[in-house]
Design a protein around this motif. Structure first.
Motif, PDB file in Angstrom:
ATOM      1  N   SER A 111       0.827  -1.216   0.000  1.00 31.62           N
ATOM      2  CA  SER A 111       0.000   0.000   0.000  1.00 31.62           C
ATOM      3  C   SER A 111       0.856   1.259   0.000  1.00 31.62           C
ATOM      4  CB  SER A 111      -0.932   0.006   1.218  1.00 31.62           C
ATOM      5  OG  SER A 111      -0.210   0.238   2.425  1.00 31.62           O
ATOM      6  N   LEU A 112       2.075   1.144   0.517  1.00 28.20           N
ATOM      7  CA  LEU A 112       2.999   2.279   0.546  1.00 28.20           C
ATOM      8  C   LEU A 112       3.818   2.402  -0.745  1.00 28.20           C
ATOM      9  CD1 LEU A 112       4.387   1.853   4.169  1.00 28.20           C
ATOM     10  CD2 LEU A 112       2.873   3.679   3.376  1.00 28.20           C
ATOM     11  N   HIS A 113       3.624   1.435  -1.666  1.00 26.07           N
ATOM     12  CA  HIS A 113       4.429   1.387  -2.892  1.00 26.07           C
ATOM     13  C   HIS A 113       5.918   1.363  -2.536  1.00 26.07           C
ATOM     14  CE1 HIS A 113       0.760   2.176  -5.123  1.00 26.07           C
ATOM     15  NE2 HIS A 113       0.532   3.215  -4.338  1.00 26.07           N
ATOM     16  N   PHE A 114       6.213   0.525  -1.538  1.00 26.65           N
ATOM     17  CA  PHE A 114       7.566   0.497  -0.983  1.00 26.65           C
ATOM     18  C   PHE A 114       8.592   0.034  -2.009  1.00 26.65           C
ATOM     19  CE2 PHE A 114      10.974  -1.587   1.514  1.00 26.65           C
ATOM     20  CZ  PHE A 114      11.409  -0.484   2.220  1.00 26.65           C
ATOM     21  N   ASP A 115       8.217  -0.902  -2.885  1.00 32.07           N
ATOM     22  CA  ASP A 115       9.167  -1.376  -3.897  1.00 32.07           C
ATOM     23  C   ASP A 115       9.688  -0.217  -4.737  1.00 32.07           C
ATOM     24  OD1 ASP A 115       8.787  -3.893  -2.981  1.00 32.07           O
ATOM     25  OD2 ASP A 115       7.964  -4.714  -4.832  1.00 32.07           O
ATOM     26  N   ASP A 116       8.757   0.616  -5.198  1.00 31.62           N
ATOM     27  CA  ASP A 116       9.163   1.758  -6.017  1.00 31.62           C
ATOM     28  C   ASP A 116      10.036   2.718  -5.213  1.00 31.62           C
ATOM     29  OD1 ASP A 116       7.730   0.768  -8.153  1.00 31.62           O
ATOM     30  OD2 ASP A 116       5.943   1.953  -7.702  1.00 31.62           O
ATOM     31  N   TYR A 117       9.653   2.921  -3.958  1.00 31.55           N
ATOM     32  CA  TYR A 117      10.404   3.852  -3.111  1.00 31.55           C
ATOM     33  C   TYR A 117      11.834   3.363  -2.883  1.00 31.55           C
ATOM     34  CZ  TYR A 117      11.768   6.669   0.906  1.00 31.55           C
ATOM     35  OH  TYR A 117      12.441   7.511   1.749  1.00 31.55           O
ATOM     36  N   ILE A 118      11.975   2.090  -2.528  1.00 32.20           N
ATOM     37  CA  ILE A 118      13.310   1.584  -2.209  1.00 32.20           C
ATOM     38  C   ILE A 118      14.187   1.533  -3.451  1.00 32.20           C
ATOM     39  CG2 ILE A 118      12.976  -0.925  -2.506  1.00 32.20           C
ATOM     40  CD1 ILE A 118      14.783   0.877   0.399  1.00 32.20           C
ATOM     41  N   LEU A 119      13.593   1.268  -4.614  1.00 31.43           N
ATOM     42  CA  LEU A 119      14.377   1.274  -5.843  1.00 31.43           C
ATOM     43  C   LEU A 119      14.866   2.678  -6.169  1.00 31.43           C
ATOM     44  CD1 LEU A 119      12.450  -1.309  -8.029  1.00 31.43           C
ATOM     45  CD2 LEU A 119      14.893  -1.391  -7.432  1.00 31.43           C
TER      46      LEU A 119
END
Length: 217
Positions: A194-202
């Motif tokens: 829900s936080l779109h963490f994958d995109d953020y960490i990339l």
């Protein structure tokens, strides 16, 4: 890149089984051991139990791997070789684009850290290295290998940076990537999604790698 697989082979009895007729057996032993580590834990691992899993005698297993430590070392080499082969296949798509190879590496590793069996493998390995000197040394060489690989990728992109700068970048990225095993392994996948963490960490890793819209220096 540190050739961990070749340097370690000299210290392992796995070399006695590299004849063609033994390769399939070695592969079965290593995959069975890796799965055992993840599902039942390194504390429960023994050559006797692996022999039982495979339906062979302890003596037969000892021909290839005479001890638990030798078996563990070979399993780590086996895991590294698997990563190397898959990454080589990915890199072949971009023979003339070092930036794309580095981005491909980051995407691959981030995706890999989300896999429960990968998390389980590294959790077990980290725990074992705290009280087993040989395992700690083998683990250290494994990280040297991955760091060397990342340094090569970074060096191809940032041709003007010195070795110390590249090492700082590589270790910062590895620290972030290793932490993802813990973050993804806490069972918060829905929240992270829900936080779109994958995109953020990339994006964070891309910044650490110096891959921005402007040309790399």
């Amino acid at each position: 890149m540190t050739d961990f697989s070749k340097s370690s082979e000299k210290k392992s009895r796995a070399g006695t089984a590299v004849r063609d007729r033994g390769k399939a057996r070695v592969s079965d032993i290593l995959e069975t051991t890796r799965k055992f580590m993840v599902t039942r834990g390194l504390a429960n691992l023994s050559t006797r139990k692996i022999a039982e899993e495979l339906g062979i005698s302890v003596g037969n297993l000892a021909y290839y791997f005479p001890s638990k430590d030798a078996l563990l070392q070979a399993v780590i080499e086996h895991v590294i070789e698997g990563y190397d082969e898959e990454l080589r296949n990915e890199f072949r798509r971009f023979p003339d684009d070092p930036r794309q190879r580095l981005e491909t590496f980051l995407h691959y590793i981030v995706e890999d850290t989300r896999k429960p069996d990968v998390q389980g493998f590294f959790y077990q390995l980290w725990g074992y290295t705290t009280h087993n000197e040989q395992a700690a040394e083998t683990s250290r060489k494994m990280y040297e290998h991955f760091c060397g690989q990342l340094l090569n990728l970074l060096g191809e992109v940032h041709t003007r940076k010195n070795e110390a700068e590249l090492e700082n970048m590589a270790y910062s990225m590895l620290a972030c990537l290793e932490g993802l095993h813990v973050i993804y392994g806490t069972g918060n996948n829905e929240r992270l999604k829900s936080l779109h963490f994958d995109d953020y960490i990339l994006r964070q890793l891309t910044a650490l790698a110096g891959l921005r819209d402007k040309p790399a220096r």
